[in-house]
Design a protein around this motif. Structure first.
Motif, PDB file in Angstrom:
ATOM      1  N   THR A   5       0.854  -1.190   0.000  1.00  0.00           N
ATOM      2  CA  THR A   5       0.000   0.000   0.000  1.00  0.00           C
ATOM      3  C   THR A   5       0.887   1.236   0.000  1.00  0.00           C
ATOM      4  O   THR A   5       1.947   1.244   0.615  1.00  0.00           O
ATOM      5  CB  THR A   5      -0.875   0.000   1.279  1.00  0.00           C
ATOM      6  OG1 THR A   5      -1.667  -1.178   1.281  1.00  0.00           O
ATOM      7  CG2 THR A   5      -1.783   1.215   1.340  1.00  0.00           C
ATOM      8  N   LEU A   6       0.436   2.255  -0.725  1.00  0.00           N
ATOM      9  CA  LEU A   6       1.167   3.510  -0.742  1.00  0.00           C
ATOM     10  C   LEU A   6       0.524   4.442   0.280  1.00  0.00           C
ATOM     11  O   LEU A   6      -0.605   4.881   0.112  1.00  0.00           O
ATOM     12  CB  LEU A   6       1.125   4.130  -2.142  1.00  0.00           C
ATOM     13  CG  LEU A   6       2.050   5.303  -2.403  1.00  0.00           C
ATOM     14  CD1 LEU A   6       3.504   4.918  -2.227  1.00  0.00           C
ATOM     15  CD2 LEU A   6       1.833   5.862  -3.806  1.00  0.00           C
ATOM     16  N   MET A  58       5.917   3.145   1.136  1.00  0.00           N
ATOM     17  CA  MET A  58       5.316   1.878   0.727  1.00  0.00           C
ATOM     18  C   MET A  58       5.315   0.954   1.937  1.00  0.00           C
ATOM     19  O   MET A  58       6.348   0.768   2.577  1.00  0.00           O
ATOM     20  CB  MET A  58       6.122   1.255  -0.404  1.00  0.00           C
ATOM     21  CG  MET A  58       6.200   2.168  -1.619  1.00  0.00           C
ATOM     22  SD  MET A  58       7.010   1.420  -3.035  1.00  0.00           S
ATOM     23  CE  MET A  58       8.700   1.375  -2.500  1.00  0.00           C
ATOM     24  N   TYR A  86       3.392  -3.517  -8.162  1.00  0.00           N
ATOM     25  CA  TYR A  86       4.379  -4.426  -7.594  1.00  0.00           C
ATOM     26  C   TYR A  86       4.337  -5.777  -8.286  1.00  0.00           C
ATOM     27  O   TYR A  86       3.315  -6.187  -8.820  1.00  0.00           O
ATOM     28  CB  TYR A  86       4.179  -4.588  -6.086  1.00  0.00           C
ATOM     29  CG  TYR A  86       3.018  -5.463  -5.680  1.00  0.00           C
ATOM     30  CD1 TYR A  86       1.730  -4.956  -5.603  1.00  0.00           C
ATOM     31  CD2 TYR A  86       3.218  -6.811  -5.340  1.00  0.00           C
ATOM     32  CE1 TYR A  86       0.664  -5.761  -5.209  1.00  0.00           C
ATOM     33  CE2 TYR A  86       2.161  -7.615  -4.951  1.00  0.00           C
ATOM     34  CZ  TYR A  86       0.884  -7.080  -4.886  1.00  0.00           C
ATOM     35  OH  TYR A  86      -0.165  -7.877  -4.508  1.00  0.00           O
ATOM     36  N   ILE A 104      -1.382  -0.435  -3.973  1.00  0.00           N
ATOM     37  CA  ILE A 104      -0.338  -0.653  -4.970  1.00  0.00           C
ATOM     38  C   ILE A 104      -0.805  -1.861  -5.779  1.00  0.00           C
ATOM     39  O   ILE A 104      -1.174  -2.892  -5.215  1.00  0.00           O
ATOM     40  CB  ILE A 104       1.034  -0.892  -4.302  1.00  0.00           C
ATOM     41  CG1 ILE A 104       1.450   0.375  -3.540  1.00  0.00           C
ATOM     42  CG2 ILE A 104       2.083  -1.261  -5.336  1.00  0.00           C
ATOM     43  CD1 ILE A 104       2.798   0.296  -2.840  1.00  0.00           C
ATOM     44  N   GLN A 148       1.480   5.703 -11.600  1.00  0.00           N
ATOM     45  CA  GLN A 148       0.943   4.646 -10.745  1.00  0.00           C
ATOM     46  C   GLN A 148       2.073   3.910 -10.048  1.00  0.00           C
ATOM     47  O   GLN A 148       3.195   3.880 -10.530  1.00  0.00           O
ATOM     48  CB  GLN A 148       0.270   3.584 -11.615  1.00  0.00           C
ATOM     49  CG  GLN A 148      -1.058   3.959 -12.185  1.00  0.00           C
ATOM     50  CD  GLN A 148      -1.589   2.792 -12.995  1.00  0.00           C
ATOM     51  OE1 GLN A 148      -0.908   2.240 -13.840  1.00  0.00           O
ATOM     52  NE2 GLN A 148      -2.828   2.408 -12.718  1.00  0.00           N
ATOM     53  N   THR A 149       1.746   3.270  -8.955  1.00  0.00           N
ATOM     54  CA  THR A 149       2.714   2.398  -8.310  1.00  0.00           C
ATOM     55  C   THR A 149       2.202   0.968  -8.406  1.00  0.00           C
ATOM     56  O   THR A 149       1.033   0.706  -8.137  1.00  0.00           O
ATOM     57  CB  THR A 149       2.907   2.798  -6.837  1.00  0.00           C
ATOM     58  OG1 THR A 149       3.073   4.207  -6.779  1.00  0.00           O
ATOM     59  CG2 THR A 149       4.106   2.115  -6.233  1.00  0.00           C
ATOM     60  N   SER A 165       7.271   2.228 -10.529  1.00  0.00           N
ATOM     61  CA  SER A 165       6.559   3.478 -10.732  1.00  0.00           C
ATOM     62  C   SER A 165       6.320   3.562 -12.222  1.00  0.00           C
ATOM     63  O   SER A 165       7.256   3.453 -13.018  1.00  0.00           O
ATOM     64  CB  SER A 165       7.431   4.634 -10.266  1.00  0.00           C
ATOM     65  OG  SER A 165       6.668   5.803 -10.169  1.00  0.00           O
ATOM     66  N   PHE A 178       9.009  -3.200  -6.839  1.00  0.00           N
ATOM     67  CA  PHE A 178       8.003  -2.144  -6.967  1.00  0.00           C
ATOM     68  C   PHE A 178       8.309  -1.352  -8.231  1.00  0.00           C
ATOM     69  O   PHE A 178       9.468  -1.151  -8.580  1.00  0.00           O
ATOM     70  CB  PHE A 178       8.038  -1.216  -5.754  1.00  0.00           C
ATOM     71  CG  PHE A 178       7.470  -1.854  -4.512  1.00  0.00           C
ATOM     72  CD1 PHE A 178       6.105  -1.882  -4.300  1.00  0.00           C
ATOM     73  CD2 PHE A 178       8.306  -2.424  -3.560  1.00  0.00           C
ATOM     74  CE1 PHE A 178       5.568  -2.464  -3.155  1.00  0.00           C
ATOM     75  CE2 PHE A 178       7.787  -3.009  -2.416  1.00  0.00           C
ATOM     76  CZ  PHE A 178       6.413  -3.034  -2.215  1.00  0.00           C
TER      77      PHE A 178
END
Lengths: 236, 250
Positions: B100-101, B114, B206, B236, B203-204, B131, B129
């Protein structure tokens, strides 16, 4: 929409605002000197600020916000409250109220002149306007399909002087990368670059994978520049 | 004379009030986060779970802390706390531990963290992770714009199954740069170009791997309840490994 209270000023704007305020001070003091019956100077200033309040129409001139004052609401308000109670006092302060209203048009003028002066001082089509200070610049990998490289700062500065702005085919670039024919064309991004002092221009610059192309995203345009030599080099 | 006295008293009053009300906020530190028993009680009142154990107490700043926990049923969960009015209060909690961001100040990428708390049954060995900003193009009359894709990786080694990591410096830089472009400046140019509008979103994501380097999904780690007391907690997103292949990454 969020709003950041970050003041940012560019030099042409500061110059013109400085001139505008000087004009105000000159008219204000000459008005004051001419009067035989002197008003309270602080009150006269307040009356000017009150007179400035107006109903106005806002529009954009070359993307610069300006407004035309139409109805002198502040002056009317002052007339309603001061003139009705004391006609004599209003006679002393009247000039300051209208000076305030008149200043809407001085600001209109500076608003219209700002983009013109800006274009005289800075060339928005020249890549070196956006990449004026590159001593502190650094390059970072922004797309994992490429290898990390380091920036050759002196070469960047030198190459920028003779760099040519080129046409490009955005659809083609997009298609080749999306179809998987090519890796991302611009896998590097610059940091620590400053635009010409006083211009307050912002840009994000991506570097092409061969190191010989710069894609400069400005606030409302994009410049693509090709250089003779690569501005990147392999790290040790 | 009377006037001066009045002004003097008023000034004194203002100074006094400022010292009494504002200074303590800046001088006294809020102290350590509350005891685990207090945390448990608060988390339980925010989620339909019984907390078995707070695994760790990680303070991110003077005013923010992260607490991964295990529920009675063995679920992994997370809670973040903040100082509000000089008191530690619950900021958000979740009965899952998916990445989670945590945006402490949503306007300032420097405060983004994070967080995650992985369930051992998912067998995660490593998380990458990313970006990401989508590739795009715009054509308006003679003006062309090409938006390069951003796909920047941050590897996280999982010697511990939970953690709180500030986003990497480069991600901060990228977000600051995009923010500066979108913002109007003294030149009065407020995002009129299409670049500033929709497709600029970063966006992030994973990608989790098991110890054989295979892509996996987090089945056991996922939760189904979350609570927020004003903290912005962005999910995320799990990235389809196919996307990495298409972009010729690795």
């Amino acid at each position: 929409m969020s709003y950041n209270f970050e003041w940012s000023w560019n030099l042409p704007e500061i110059i013109l605002l400085g001139i505008a305020y000087s004009i105000f001070i000159i008219i204000f003091t000459s008005l004051y000197k001419k009067q035989s019956e002197k008003p309270h100077i602080g009150k006269a200033l307040l009356i000017s600020f009150g007179g400035f309040i107006s109903f106005s129409i806002d529009f954009h001139f070359q993307e610069y916000p300006v407004s035309i004052a139409v109805l002198p609401l502040g002056v009317w308000f002052l007339i309603f409250f001061i003139k009705r109670s004391d006609e004599e006092r209003w006679r002393i302060y009247r000039g300051y109220a209208w000076l305030g209203f008149g200043f809407n048009y001085v600001f209109l003028l500076t608003g219209l002149l700002t983009p013109l002066l800006f274009n005289l001082m800075y060339n928005k089509n020249d890549p070196t306007t956006y990449l004026a200070h590159t001593d502190e610049a650094d390059v970072h990998l922004s797309h994992e399909s490429a290898e990390p490289q380091i920036l050759h700062n002196e070469r960047l500065a030198a190459e920028l002087k003779n760099a040519q702005i080129e046409e490009f085919d955005s659809v083609g670039w997009h298609r080749e990368a999306e179809d998987g024919e090519e890796k991302e064309r611009f896998p590097y991004v610059l940091s620590g670059v400053e635009a010409e002092s006083g211009s307050d221009l912002k840009a994000v610059t991506f570097v092409e994978k061969d190191g010989k192309g710069l894609l400069i995203q400005t606030q409302n345009d994009q410049l693509y520049v090709r250089t003779e030599q690569s501005v990147l080099e392999k790290g040790e | 004379m009377k006037k001066k006295l009045l002004i003097g008293t008023l000034l004194l009053l203002v100074v006094l009030l400022t010292t009494v009300f504002i200074l303590p906020f800046n001088i006294t530190k809020p102290g350590d986060p509350p005891e685990n028993s207090v945390l448990k009680k608060e988390i339980e009142s925010s989620l339909p779970v019984e907390v078995d154990q707070i695994i760790d107490r990680q303070q991110v700043s003077d005013n923010h802390a992260f607490f991964p926990f295990i529920t009675e049923e063995g679920q992994r969960g997370m809670s973040v706390w903040k100082v509000e009015n000089r008191k530690w209060t619950i900021g958000a909690s979740d009965n899952g531990g998916e990445p989670t961001l945590w945006k402490i100040d949503p306007e300032d990428p420097d405060t983004f963290n994070m967080i995650y708390n992985l369930h051992p049954d998912d067998g995660v060995d490593k998380i990458d992770f990313y970006s990401k900003r989508d590739r795009n193009y715009h054509i308006a009359g003679e003006y062309q714009t090409y938006v390069p894709q951003i796909m920047s990786k941050e590897e996280v080694d999982l010697s511990r199954s939970y953690g709180v990591h500030p986003i990497p410096e480069l991600w901060k830089e990228l977000q600051h740069q995009q923010g500066a472009l979108a913002q109007s400046n003294g030149n009065g140019r407020r995002g009129l170009s299409p670049i500033n509008s929709t497709n600029n979103h970063i966006q992030t994501l994973y990608v989790p791997y098991d110890d054989e380097g295979e892509h996996i999904r987090l089945e056991q780690t996922a939760g189904d309840h979350s609570f927020s007391n004003g903290e912005q907690m962005d999910l995320i997103i799990w990235m389809d490994p196919l996307e990495l292949e298409e972009e010729q990454i690795q």
